[in-house]
Motif scaffolding. Structure first.
Motif, PDB file in Angstrom:
ATOM      1  N   VAL A  12       0.985  -1.118  -0.129  1.00  0.00           N
ATOM      2  CA  VAL A  12       0.058  -0.206   0.049  1.00  0.00           C
ATOM      3  C   VAL A  12       1.009   1.183   0.127  1.00  0.00           C
ATOM      4  CG1 VAL A  12      -1.702   1.116   1.403  1.00  0.00           C
ATOM      5  CG2 VAL A  12      -1.830  -1.194   1.277  1.00  0.00           C
ATOM      6  N   ALA A  13       1.811   1.215   0.884  1.00  0.00           N
ATOM      7  CA  ALA A  13       2.691   2.461   1.109  1.00  0.00           C
ATOM      8  C   ALA A  13       3.316   2.739  -0.120  1.00  0.00           C
ATOM      9  CB  ALA A  13       3.466   2.272   2.269  1.00  0.00           C
ATOM     10  N   ILE A  14       4.000   1.500  -0.760  1.00  0.00           N
ATOM     11  CA  ILE A  14       5.072   1.767  -1.951  1.00  0.00           C
ATOM     12  C   ILE A  14       4.146   2.358  -3.162  1.00  0.00           C
ATOM     13  CG2 ILE A  14       6.000   0.878  -3.662  1.00  0.00           C
ATOM     14  CD1 ILE A  14       7.211  -1.161  -1.269  1.00  0.00           C
ATOM     15  N   GLY A  15       3.085   1.794  -3.085  1.00  0.00           N
ATOM     16  CA  GLY A  15       2.249   2.336  -4.366  1.00  0.00           C
ATOM     17  C   GLY A  15       1.549   3.899  -4.130  1.00  0.00           C
ATOM     18  N   ASP A  16       1.350   4.090  -2.952  1.00  0.00           N
ATOM     19  CA  ASP A  16       1.015   5.515  -2.561  1.00  0.00           C
ATOM     20  C   ASP A  16       2.064   6.382  -2.817  1.00  0.00           C
ATOM     21  OD1 ASP A  16      -0.068   7.581  -1.481  1.00  0.00           O
ATOM     22  OD2 ASP A  16      -0.089   7.045   0.675  1.00  0.00           O
ATOM     23  N   GLU A  52       7.678   9.651   0.954  1.00  0.00           N
ATOM     24  CA  GLU A  52       6.772  10.318   1.722  1.00  0.00           C
ATOM     25  C   GLU A  52       5.254   9.808   1.402  1.00  0.00           C
ATOM     26  OE1 GLU A  52       4.549  14.663   3.336  1.00  0.00           O
ATOM     27  OE2 GLU A  52       6.452  14.520   1.891  1.00  0.00           O
ATOM     28  N   THR A  53       4.375   9.644   2.041  1.00  0.00           N
ATOM     29  CA  THR A  53       3.206   8.871   1.549  1.00  0.00           C
ATOM     30  C   THR A  53       1.874   9.864   1.782  1.00  0.00           C
ATOM     31  OG1 THR A  53       3.009   7.816   3.748  1.00  0.00           O
ATOM     32  CG2 THR A  53       3.631   6.508   1.798  1.00  0.00           C
ATOM     33  N   THR A 244      -3.832   6.481  -5.079  1.00  0.00           N
ATOM     34  CA  THR A 244      -4.920   5.543  -4.318  1.00  0.00           C
ATOM     35  C   THR A 244      -5.031   4.347  -5.375  1.00  0.00           C
ATOM     36  OG1 THR A 244      -6.109   7.244  -3.446  1.00  0.00           O
ATOM     37  CG2 THR A 244      -7.207   5.262  -3.773  1.00  0.00           C
ATOM     38  N   ILE A 245      -5.102   4.344  -6.455  1.00  0.00           N
ATOM     39  CA  ILE A 245      -5.146   3.110  -7.533  1.00  0.00           C
ATOM     40  C   ILE A 245      -4.114   2.200  -7.165  1.00  0.00           C
ATOM     41  CG2 ILE A 245      -5.376   2.013  -9.733  1.00  0.00           C
ATOM     42  CD1 ILE A 245      -7.094   4.447 -10.367  1.00  0.00           C
ATOM     43  N   ALA A 246      -2.674   2.835  -7.312  1.00  0.00           N
ATOM     44  CA  ALA A 246      -1.471   1.865  -7.001  1.00  0.00           C
ATOM     45  C   ALA A 246      -1.542   1.316  -5.646  1.00  0.00           C
ATOM     46  CB  ALA A 246      -0.299   2.942  -7.258  1.00  0.00           C
ATOM     47  N   ALA A 247      -1.778   2.304  -4.536  1.00  0.00           N
ATOM     48  CA  ALA A 247      -2.046   1.662  -3.220  1.00  0.00           C
ATOM     49  C   ALA A 247      -2.954   0.552  -3.122  1.00  0.00           C
ATOM     50  CB  ALA A 247      -2.406   2.850  -2.300  1.00  0.00           C
ATOM     51  N   ILE A 248      -3.879   0.832  -3.643  1.00  0.00           N
ATOM     52  CA  ILE A 248      -4.907  -0.606  -3.657  1.00  0.00           C
ATOM     53  C   ILE A 248      -4.315  -1.688  -4.254  1.00  0.00           C
ATOM     54  CG2 ILE A 248      -7.171  -1.156  -4.484  1.00  0.00           C
ATOM     55  CD1 ILE A 248      -8.051   1.705  -4.193  1.00  0.00           C
TER      56      ILE A 248
END
Length: 293
Positions: A12-16, A52-53, A244-248
């Motif tokens: 989640v954090a990396i995608g964010d 940073e997220t 958000t889409i990358a985090a999901i």
């Protein structure tokens, strides 16, 4: 199990962190300015630092903390964590959640209904989907997991489309925690739902904050790309609500591959990595305790 839980939270954090660079940009704008964003470089509309997220990770952390504080009935504690986060004056709060905060007077569900009405029924944003993964990580009993998934969604997003997406997402996560295959898990859980027709063709909808569209795009990347990098880089470079889409998508893919298989150059850049690791260990302990009870 711990490796999977760590992988999910860090996914989640990396995608964010990746998607924060390209949020609200079009594909053409991304190509003109960056070519292809492949690394965590910061910047973007919020001028974030590398690693940073944004609200996606912050609210995921809030949900995790609420569950850890009160496993049996975490909603009020999740709410307290939301308010603590709000009081830090965060750089990014979604429209629906911002309206809920404005009208919160002690009851989250009443505030969510009021926000729904104020927004003319448009409360089906992706803000509850982006944060729901800790529920699946903590609750191994599927009925309880679904119950809490819906409740944490309804705290801010009155529309059933939002809670529906949270249930589907966390049911996929539930399967992954049993070591099921990702693609098989997705196809099983989207059968006979509005997401059933996701295919190799890119979704015919914008990659925006409407929860159905966000879910369609996340599922598209997960079903059609093999590696964690391909999934989060693809989602990042589509633009729109890319963080958000990358985090999901990153949450489910990270859960599948596990923390040890996430790229070190991503993991090491996440500024919240110590807190995420600590929360993962606490969620793991809860899950082990409940599984063996």
């Amino acid at each position: 199990m711990l490796d999977k839980i760590l992988g999910g939270l860090f996914g989640v954090a990396i995608g964010d962190a990746l998607g924060a660079t390209t949020e609200f940009m079009s594909q053409k704008e991304i190509e003109a300015e960056h070519g292809i964003v492949k690394d965590i470089i910061g910047g973007g509309c919020w001028d974030v630092q590398p690693g940073e997220t944004t609200d996606d990770t912050a609210m995921t952390i809030a949900v995790a903390k609420g569950i850890i504080t009160n496993f049996e009935d975490p909603i009020e504690d999740i709410g307290r964590q939301f308010l603590l986060w709000k009081n830090t004056n965060p750089i990014d709060i979604g429209i629906t959640i911002r309206v809920v905060f404005k009208h919160f007077e002690g009851n989250w569900f009443e505030a969510a209904k009021r926000a729904h009405d104020i927004l003319d029924g448009r409360s089906a944003g992706n803000g509850s989907l982006m944060r729901c993964l800790p529920v699946a990580l903590a609750y191994y009993e599927i009925y309880k997991m679904e119950q809490i998934s819906v409740a944490q969604s309804k705290m801010t997003h009155f529309d059933d489309l939002a809670s529906e997406a949270c249930i589907i997402y966390n049911r996929i996560a539930h399967r992954l925690l049993r070591n099921d295959d990702l693609k098989t898990s997705i196809l099983a859980e989207i059968k006979n739902t509005r997401y059933e027709k996701i295919s190799s063709l890119k979704p015919d909808c914008p990659a925006d904050g409407f929860v159905v569209n966000s879910m369609k795009w996340a599922l598209y990347w997960l079903l059609n790309y093999v590696s964690f990098e391909e999934v989060v880089i693809g989602a990042t470079n589509i633009g729109g609500d890319s963080d958000t889409i990358a985090a999901i998508a990153g949450g489910l893919k990270g859960l599948e591959v596990g923390y040890n298989n996430l790229p070190n150059h991503y993991k090491n850049k996440i500024l919240d990595k110590e807190q995420l690791a600590d929360l993962a260990n606490q969620l793991f302990e809860i899950r082990e305790r409940e599984t063996n009870a």
